[in-house]
Design a protein around this motif. Structure first.
Motif, PDB file in Angstrom:
ATOM      1  N   ASP A  72      -4.950  -2.663  -6.411  1.00 59.32           N
ATOM      2  CA  ASP A  72      -4.009  -3.630  -5.850  1.00 59.32           C
ATOM      3  C   ASP A  72      -4.777  -4.928  -5.616  1.00 59.32           C
ATOM      4  OD1 ASP A  72      -2.100  -1.641  -5.840  1.00 59.32           O
ATOM      5  OD2 ASP A  72      -2.443  -1.102  -3.738  1.00 59.32           O
ATOM      6  N   LYS A  73      -4.281  -6.026  -6.163  1.00 61.27           N
ATOM      7  CA  LYS A  73      -4.980  -7.316  -6.069  1.00 61.27           C
ATOM      8  C   LYS A  73      -4.894  -7.919  -4.667  1.00 61.27           C
ATOM      9  CE  LYS A  73      -5.754  -7.666 -10.589  1.00 61.27           C
ATOM     10  NZ  LYS A  73      -6.992  -7.301 -11.151  1.00 61.27           N
ATOM     11  N   ALA A  74      -3.780  -7.736  -4.011  1.00 60.43           N
ATOM     12  CA  ALA A  74      -3.601  -8.315  -2.673  1.00 60.43           C
ATOM     13  C   ALA A  74      -3.117  -7.232  -1.726  1.00 60.43           C
ATOM     14  CB  ALA A  74      -2.606  -9.461  -2.716  1.00 60.43           C
ATOM     15  N   GLY A 111      -4.389  -5.453   7.652  1.00 58.22           N
ATOM     16  CA  GLY A 111      -4.093  -4.168   8.288  1.00 58.22           C
ATOM     17  C   GLY A 111      -3.409  -3.195   7.353  1.00 58.22           C
ATOM     18  N   GLY A 112      -3.141  -3.604   6.111  1.00 60.61           N
ATOM     19  CA  GLY A 112      -2.439  -2.750   5.155  1.00 60.61           C
ATOM     20  C   GLY A 112      -3.394  -1.850   4.378  1.00 60.61           C
ATOM     21  N   GLN A 113      -2.815  -1.168   3.427  1.00 62.99           N
ATOM     22  CA  GLN A 113      -3.587  -0.258   2.587  1.00 62.99           C
ATOM     23  C   GLN A 113      -3.397  -0.640   1.130  1.00 62.99           C
ATOM     24  OE1 GLN A 113      -2.693   3.845   3.304  1.00 62.99           O
ATOM     25  NE2 GLN A 113      -3.119   3.718   5.493  1.00 62.99           N
ATOM     26  N   GLY A 114      -4.387  -0.331   0.327  1.00 66.67           N
ATOM     27  CA  GLY A 114      -4.311  -0.567  -1.105  1.00 66.67           C
ATOM     28  C   GLY A 114      -4.851   0.637  -1.855  1.00 66.67           C
ATOM     29  N   LYS A 115      -4.641   0.638  -3.139  1.00 59.79           N
ATOM     30  CA  LYS A 115      -5.101   1.744  -3.972  1.00 59.79           C
ATOM     31  C   LYS A 115      -6.104   1.230  -4.991  1.00 59.79           C
ATOM     32  CE  LYS A 115      -0.877   4.444  -3.774  1.00 59.79           C
ATOM     33  NZ  LYS A 115       0.228   5.001  -4.552  1.00 59.79           N
ATOM     34  N   ILE A 116      -7.108   2.069  -5.231  1.00 59.89           N
ATOM     35  CA  ILE A 116      -8.089   1.822  -6.279  1.00 59.89           C
ATOM     36  C   ILE A 116      -8.119   3.071  -7.145  1.00 59.89           C
ATOM     37  CG2 ILE A 116     -10.513   1.407  -6.842  1.00 59.89           C
ATOM     38  CD1 ILE A 116     -10.791   0.143  -4.040  1.00 59.89           C
ATOM     39  N   ASN A 117      -7.872   2.911  -8.438  1.00 57.31           N
ATOM     40  CA  ASN A 117      -7.945   4.021  -9.387  1.00 57.31           C
ATOM     41  C   ASN A 117      -9.120   3.754 -10.323  1.00 57.31           C
ATOM     42  OD1 ASN A 117      -5.565   5.499  -8.623  1.00 57.31           O
ATOM     43  ND2 ASN A 117      -4.381   3.814  -9.476  1.00 57.31           N
ATOM     44  N   LEU A 118     -10.022   4.714 -10.400  1.00 55.29           N
ATOM     45  CA  LEU A 118     -11.163   4.612 -11.301  1.00 55.29           C
ATOM     46  C   LEU A 118     -10.993   5.613 -12.432  1.00 55.29           C
ATOM     47  CD1 LEU A 118     -14.070   4.474  -8.695  1.00 55.29           C
ATOM     48  CD2 LEU A 118     -12.993   2.564  -9.875  1.00 55.29           C
TER      49      LEU A 118
END
Length: 159
Positions: free
Chosen positions: A5-7, A11-18
């Motif tokens: 997720d670029k932005a 206090g939020g959450q994001g995802k990183i997929n490798l």
């Protein structure tokens, strides 16, 4: 390769997929990715991915380097091991270093373990590189290529 997720709202959450391409790897592998952010408390963090890649055929080592002084016979060994229940067969297909390096294939355990011995005499001014390509009866790995390099070992200090 990373997708993320670029932005992310404060206090939020994001995802990183490798994604890890394991082609050409065998055994334990660890890869890392550095995540940079504008968080003043943690501007950077490292994520590690550890995997074990199970292969149909284990080749160890995966390449050969022959080193030694000029005129000395040098040898090295590669072990090829079947990791499936199906018996393995191998046969030489292409060898690019004829006249510089010799090899022999020995079946140590029928259909399971093979040793390939490489031997050569290094000559001054004749560093080399090439390969031995083998055919197998495994659909998953129909050929094995073993890269081979030869280098003269430089003398240090007085003779």
């Amino acid at each position: 390769m990373a997708f993320f997720d670029k932005a992310i709202a404060p206090g939020g959450q994001g995802k990183i997929n490798l994604q890890l391409n394991t082609k050409g790897y065998q055994g334990n592998i660890t890869k890392t990715a550095v995540v940079d952010s504008n968080d003043p408390k943690r501007p950077s963090m490292t994520i590690s991915v550890r995997v074990f890649v199970k292969v149909a055929i284990n080749v160890s080592p995966r390449y050969i380097t022959l080193t030694g002084p000029a005129g000395q016979n040098v040898t090295s060994l590669v072990e090829i091991r079947a990791e499936k229940d199906k018996p393995l067969t191998i046969e030489a297909d292409d060898f690019s270093l004829g006249g510089k390096v010799a090899y022999s294939i020995e079946e140590i355990e029928k259909g399971r373990v093979f040793h390939i011995r490489f031997a050569g005499v290094l000559q001054a001014g004749q560093n080399f590189s090439g390969h031995l390509r083998l055919k197998t009866n495994y659909e998953e790995k129909p050929e094995i290529t073993i890269p081979i390099r030869g280098y003269l070992q430089m003398r240090r200090g007085p003779a």
